[in-house]
Design an enzyme around this catalytic site. Sequence first.
Site, PDB file in Angstrom:
ATOM      1  N   ARG A  34     -55.299  -5.746 -47.489  1.00 43.84           N
ATOM      2  CA  ARG A  34     -54.609  -4.360 -48.038  1.00 43.84           C
ATOM      3  C   ARG A  34     -54.833  -4.175 -49.307  1.00 43.84           C
ATOM      4  NH1 ARG A  34     -49.141  -5.679 -44.455  1.00 43.84           N
ATOM      5  NH2 ARG A  34     -49.469  -4.467 -43.010  1.00 43.84           N
ATOM      6  N   LYS A 199     -43.097 -11.448 -29.253  1.00 39.47           N
ATOM      7  CA  LYS A 199     -42.032 -10.816 -28.725  1.00 39.47           C
ATOM      8  C   LYS A 199     -42.352  -9.780 -27.870  1.00 39.47           C
ATOM      9  CE  LYS A 199     -38.433 -12.743 -31.575  1.00 39.47           C
ATOM     10  NZ  LYS A 199     -37.736 -12.451 -32.823  1.00 39.47           N
ATOM     11  N   GLY A 352     -51.659  -5.917 -39.585  1.00 40.67           N
ATOM     12  CA  GLY A 352     -50.919  -7.084 -39.635  1.00 40.67           C
ATOM     13  C   GLY A 352     -51.805  -8.492 -39.073  1.00 40.67           C
ATOM     14  N   GLY A 376     -46.746  -2.592 -37.573  1.00 39.61           N
ATOM     15  CA  GLY A 376     -45.536  -1.638 -36.969  1.00 39.61           C
ATOM     16  C   GLY A 376     -45.640  -0.278 -37.273  1.00 39.61           C
TER      17      GLY A 376
HETATM   18  C1  3PG Z   1     -45.964  -4.908 -42.850  1.00 37.67           C
HETATM   19  O1  3PG Z   1     -46.077  -6.013 -43.381  1.00 37.67           O
HETATM   20  O2  3PG Z   1     -45.715  -4.487 -41.804  1.00 37.67           O
HETATM   21  C2  3PG Z   1     -45.613  -3.645 -44.261  1.00 37.67           C
HETATM   22  O3  3PG Z   1     -45.867  -3.973 -45.295  1.00 37.67           O
HETATM   23  C3  3PG Z   1     -44.217  -3.317 -44.000  1.00 37.67           C
HETATM   24  O4  3PG Z   1     -43.369  -4.520 -44.043  1.00 37.67           O
HETATM   25  P1  3PG Z   1     -41.761  -4.634 -43.635  1.00 37.67           P
HETATM   26  O5  3PG Z   1     -42.190  -4.966 -42.011  1.00 37.67           O
HETATM   27  O6  3PG Z   1     -41.521  -5.673 -44.431  1.00 37.67           O
HETATM   28  O7  3PG Z   1     -41.097  -3.357 -43.636  1.00 37.67           O
END
Ligand code: 3PG
Length: 395
Positions: A34, A199, A352, A376
């Site tokens: 990132r 999950k 992720g 996400g």
């Molecule tokens: C992630 O790691 O998916 C993003 O940086 C967002 O982080 P968060 O899910 O803690 O909001």
Amino acid sequence: MRTLDDLDVKGRRVLVRADLNVPLDGETITDDGRIRASVPTIKALAGRGAKVVVCAHLGRPKGQVNPKYSLRPVAARLGELLGQDVAFATDVVGDSARATVEALQDGQVALLENLRFEPGEDSKDDAARGAFAEQLAGLAELYVGDGFGAVHRKHASVYDVPKILPHAAGGLIVAEVEVLRKLTEQPERPYVVVLGGAKVSDKLGVIANLLTKVDRLLIGGGMAYTFLKAQGHEVGRSLLQEDQLDQVRGFLSEAAERGVELVLPVDVLAATEFAADAEHEVVEATAIPADREGLDIGPKTRELFAAKLADAKTVFWNGPMGVFEFDAFSGGTRAVAEALIASDAFTVVGGGDSAAAVRGLGLPEDGFSHISTGGGASLEYLEGKTLPGLAALEE
Ligand code: 3PG
Ligand code: MG
């Protein structure tokens, strides 16, 4: 969406919201993907003579200062990658931040301390968030949103600051959105999605939406056991979300009605416990012993998934197939990654864990068409949701 080319940044203070949320082992960054993805926008702004003020979050410190989540190690790594010093402010909007920003010359870069040390950043209360956004915006004259991984969060630095300052989208956000648009608007077919991870409850929205879009849905990882159970099989001590069984039965019948091929594991590595050195054996997915838990997809499933990916023209993959952090249970994730690399399809890895897995397993990043920095965020985009950070940039 306005882009960097629409902003005149020379000599001006530009606040850049980046996603620098990297995995740390103590103070050691274990995957800097990132940070690397954030470099081009920061470099472009500095190159055009902006005073660049980068802000970002790390982990979830919940509004409290916590040295464990300091961005200091990230500032050092960012400096190395940029090839120039990055000044580090030891607070977010306090004396250190103001002095650090004040001292910036044209073309210089600073990083503020973790945004989530401030309760206003992720407050659900609009007024509290707004008040913090005003303080943050006060540090700069322009705003660039480039933290794609956080655009699904309605947080001050993502959603409220662009309402205050003239703004544009950075190159990373532009690139990520372009790729996701390709997946949602007329993807070349067959369009195959591979989902994994622990999950199923995290993926309900995206599965519901994908069932109306894809030709095949391959399911592995911890969430597969809830599907196997929903089909009436015993899953032993494998991960299981009992409360999702009805939902998952609904998905199985909807897939059948729509003619979507929903492909589940046919064999798994069944282990005696959740451990790197756990004793394990390959068993049929329909015959997992009561005292064992599935920690990876088995060899027949790896072949099956590779075959289902071989003729794909578009692939999206999110979530590991097993506990890839343990060598013995990383083979399924590796096999899926290799199938994507071998394919001629437009292949997208969604953020992720899957992106970290690809790099952690030593696989070539350029074997994929795109590795997203957002887990996400990309799932919520594919779900068809409005992402607060993108909506704010579009205004
Ligand atoms: C992630 O790691 O998916 C993003 O940086 C967002 O982080 P968060 O899910 O803690 O909001
Ligand atoms: Mg390829």
